[in-house]
Scaffold this motif. Structure first.
Motif, PDB file in Angstrom:
ATOM      1  N   ALA A 116       0.835  -1.203   0.045  1.00 51.44           N
ATOM      2  CA  ALA A 116       0.074  -0.002  -0.026  1.00 51.44           C
ATOM      3  C   ALA A 116       0.558   1.317   0.209  1.00 51.44           C
ATOM      4  N   GLN A 117       2.166   1.200   0.343  1.00 50.93           N
ATOM      5  CA  GLN A 117       2.962   2.248  -0.025  1.00 50.93           C
ATOM      6  C   GLN A 117       2.785   2.751  -1.375  1.00 50.93           C
ATOM      7  N   LEU A 118       2.525   2.321  -2.228  1.00 52.12           N
ATOM      8  CA  LEU A 118       2.293   2.593  -3.778  1.00 52.12           C
ATOM      9  C   LEU A 118       1.395   3.938  -3.387  1.00 52.12           C
ATOM     10  N   GLU A 119       0.517   3.999  -2.713  1.00 47.39           N
ATOM     11  CA  GLU A 119      -0.072   5.079  -2.401  1.00 47.39           C
ATOM     12  C   GLU A 119       0.515   5.944  -1.350  1.00 47.39           C
ATOM     13  N   GLY A 120       0.725   5.341  -0.298  1.00 50.68           N
ATOM     14  CA  GLY A 120       1.266   5.987   0.682  1.00 50.68           C
ATOM     15  C   GLY A 120       2.456   6.944   0.743  1.00 50.68           C
ATOM     16  N   SER A 121       3.332   6.457  -0.285  1.00 52.88           N
ATOM     17  CA  SER A 121       4.483   7.139  -0.524  1.00 52.88           C
ATOM     18  C   SER A 121       4.516   7.595  -2.139  1.00 52.88           C
ATOM     19  N   LYS A 122       4.475   8.605  -2.490  1.00 51.54           N
ATOM     20  CA  LYS A 122       4.608   9.039  -3.951  1.00 51.54           C
ATOM     21  C   LYS A 122       6.178   8.641  -4.427  1.00 51.54           C
ATOM     22  N   ALA A 123       7.181   8.772  -3.546  1.00 52.27           N
ATOM     23  CA  ALA A 123       8.439   8.675  -3.945  1.00 52.27           C
ATOM     24  C   ALA A 123       8.629   7.301  -4.247  1.00 52.27           C
ATOM     25  N   PHE A 124       8.043   6.368  -3.237  1.00 50.14           N
ATOM     26  CA  PHE A 124       7.929   4.830  -3.392  1.00 50.14           C
ATOM     27  C   PHE A 124       7.371   4.659  -4.948  1.00 50.14           C
ATOM     28  N   ALA A 125       6.085   5.122  -5.116  1.00 50.38           N
ATOM     29  CA  ALA A 125       5.304   4.859  -6.426  1.00 50.38           C
ATOM     30  C   ALA A 125       6.428   5.064  -7.560  1.00 50.38           C
ATOM     31  N   LYS A 126       6.959   6.179  -7.600  1.00 50.92           N
ATOM     32  CA  LYS A 126       7.949   6.645  -8.547  1.00 50.92           C
ATOM     33  C   LYS A 126       8.971   5.704  -9.003  1.00 50.92           C
ATOM     34  N   ASP A 127       9.554   5.058  -7.956  1.00 50.31           N
ATOM     35  CA  ASP A 127      10.633   4.367  -8.053  1.00 50.31           C
ATOM     36  C   ASP A 127      10.096   2.881  -8.516  1.00 50.31           C
ATOM     37  N   VAL A 128       8.623   2.542  -8.077  1.00 49.50           N
ATOM     38  CA  VAL A 128       8.345   1.273  -8.897  1.00 49.50           C
ATOM     39  C   VAL A 128       7.906   1.500 -10.256  1.00 49.50           C
ATOM     40  N   MET A 129       7.429   2.761 -10.758  1.00 54.63           N
ATOM     41  CA  MET A 129       7.043   2.983 -11.820  1.00 54.63           C
ATOM     42  C   MET A 129       8.489   2.826 -12.757  1.00 54.63           C
ATOM     43  N   ALA A 130       9.464   3.495 -12.273  1.00 51.71           N
ATOM     44  CA  ALA A 130      10.897   3.379 -12.996  1.00 51.71           C
ATOM     45  C   ALA A 130      11.405   2.023 -13.244  1.00 51.71           C
ATOM     46  N   GLY A 131      11.140   1.150 -12.208  1.00 55.48           N
ATOM     47  CA  GLY A 131      11.715  -0.189 -12.269  1.00 55.48           C
ATOM     48  C   GLY A 131      10.570  -0.920 -13.117  1.00 55.48           C
ATOM     49  N   ALA A 132       9.377  -0.531 -13.479  1.00 55.19           N
ATOM     50  CA  ALA A 132       8.318  -1.171 -14.507  1.00 55.19           C
ATOM     51  C   ALA A 132       8.185  -0.609 -15.741  1.00 55.19           C
ATOM     52  N   GLY A 133       9.031   0.665 -15.855  1.00 58.70           N
ATOM     53  CA  GLY A 133       8.975   1.240 -17.211  1.00 58.70           C
ATOM     54  C   GLY A 133       7.759   1.713 -17.362  1.00 58.70           C
TER      55      GLY A 133
END
Length: 416
Positions: free
Chosen positions: A97-114
């Motif tokens: 749920a940190q995908l919503e809880g932290s926008k920085a975490f979400a940006k990191d996941v998006m970078a990893g997923a392209g």
């Protein structure tokens, strides 16, 4: 199946309404709920942020499925506690749920997923903030890194306002402005299979014409007649599936509701943000159009068996929801005012129009306002014109002193 829904807003009322119409649901509970939810579910008190308390309640009720509605309990790990108790739970782990809880975490996941998204900087000092604002220029997009009930984002041409908001946050994400219309697309996932729902559009600004401050959302509609028919397939391929795959690869599988907030820009689809739960008010219109019984879909997500489900069935009808908000929302809203006209709507406008409660409470036979967003007046019709006409007709029967609502929900789309 006995189902317990956690939360007490219009999103949870929409979920409870759909679940109450599902023949497989033998008992429906909601904690803490609100005055409207009490009409379709048995209410129980609970601290929604206390995972152990939620798990105990679910065990006492004999629930076969727990559905966690709001983001704060999910980020707090409530779904983890329910699963530890051996009860299937719809909603991601606290870590996912940190995908919503932290926008920085979400940006990191998006970078990893392209996944395509706006260029951004994560800032923690005034110097970093000034450098990022200067790099992107106006319009400035400044996002509190943590949860902010949908009101942590400032988009402004005013450098001083952008800087002031950034300095008020412990950690802030500053990013380039994305042009183009916004779309909300929900997907139900079990951590592997991703099942997209129908897209919706919400209205975040408080006033007509998209003026005024940001809010949690003042209305929504679905379907989107102006959107590319291939949009859902494209977002599934380029955004939703890669994100779910990346989270699983990291050892934090995401099961539950993945909400992609999208901008349809001149350069293609870009992700504005992810949320880890059903959005409010979009849920009200998406579930109004879903024909497939809801409980089995949510349970399949919780049990990891989404791949065995047949395709979802959708009604051809359009749906519109209009939020009635308290006086002074989104600043400090006035509460405790009586709400009149609810029975009138039920008698004269149902079943095509109905009222979903958000910030309400029952007291001595009356229904009183108890929050900023108070009601979501929701209606369906053969097209957006018919649906919005029904919604606004029903809304006109309701009286809440000092209340406010937008008059242009779905207006432009209904004319397209």
């Amino acid at each position: 199946m006995k189902v317990l829904v956690i939360g007490g807003g219009a999103r949870e009322h929409a979920l409870c309404r759909s679940l109450s119409l599902d023949p497989d649901v033998t008992a429906l509970y909601c904690a803490p709920g609100n005055a409207g939810i009490a009409e379709v579910a048995e209410l129980h008190p609970v601290d929604a942020l206390d995972g152990d308390a939620v798990a105990r309640l679910a065990t006492e009720l004999g629930a076969g499925l727990v559905v966690v509605g709001p983001e704060a309990p999910l980020v707090a790990g409530v779904a983890d506690a329910v699963r530890v108790a051996g009860i299937p739970c719809f909603g991601p782990s606290g870590e996912a749920a940190q995908l919503e809880g932290s926008k920085a975490f979400a940006k990191d996941v998006m970078a990893g997923a392209g996944v395509p998204t706006a260029r951004s900087y994560v800032c923690t000092t005034p110097a970093e903030i000034d450098e990022a604002l200067d790099a992107f220029g106006a319009p400035y997009v400044v996002k509190d890194d943590g949860l902010a009930a949908g009101k942590g984002v400032v988009v402004t041409e005013d450098l001083a306002a952008a800087r002031a908001h950034a300095l008020s946050c412990d950690r802030v994400v500053i990013e380039e402005f994305l042009d183009g219309p916004e779309v909300s697309l929900f997907a139900i996932t079990d951590g592997t299979t991703v099942l997209p729902l129908q897209p919706a559009q919400d209205f975040k600004r408080a006033l007509d014409g998209d003026e005024g401050p940001n809010t949690g959302g003042m209305g929504a509609y679905s379907p989107l007649p102006w959107a590319d028919p291939k949009l859902v397939d494209e977002v599934l391929r380029t955004v939703l599936q890669p994100t779910v795959d990346e989270l699983r690869r990291r050892g934090t599988p995401f099961s539950g509701l993945l909400y992609a907030g999208l901008a349809i820009t001149s350069r293609g689809v870009r992700v504005i943000e992810f949320n880890a739960r059903f959005g409010d008010p979009e849920t009200q219109v998406v579930l109004a159009r879903l024909k497939t019984p809801l409980a089995g879909v949510l349970l399949a997500s919780a049990n990891g068996t989404l791949d065995a489900l047949p395709p979802l069935n959708w009604r051809d009808d359009a749906a519109v929801t209009v939020v009635i908000a308290s006086h002074n929302y989104p600043d400090t809203p006035r509460t405790g005012d009586p709400i009149d006209g609810l029975a009138d709507v039920a008698a004269k406008d149902g079943p095509d129009a109905y009222v979903l409660h958000a910030g309400t409470r029952a007291e001595g036979g009356a229904v009183l306002s108890a929050g900023g967003r108070v009601l979501s007046v929701t209606a369906t019709g053969k097209d957006l014109t018919a649906a919005r006409e029904r919604a606004y007709t029903a809304l006109g029967r309701i009286h809440l002193d000092g209340s406010q609502h937008r008059t242009d929900i779905a207006l432009k789309a209904s004319r397209d």
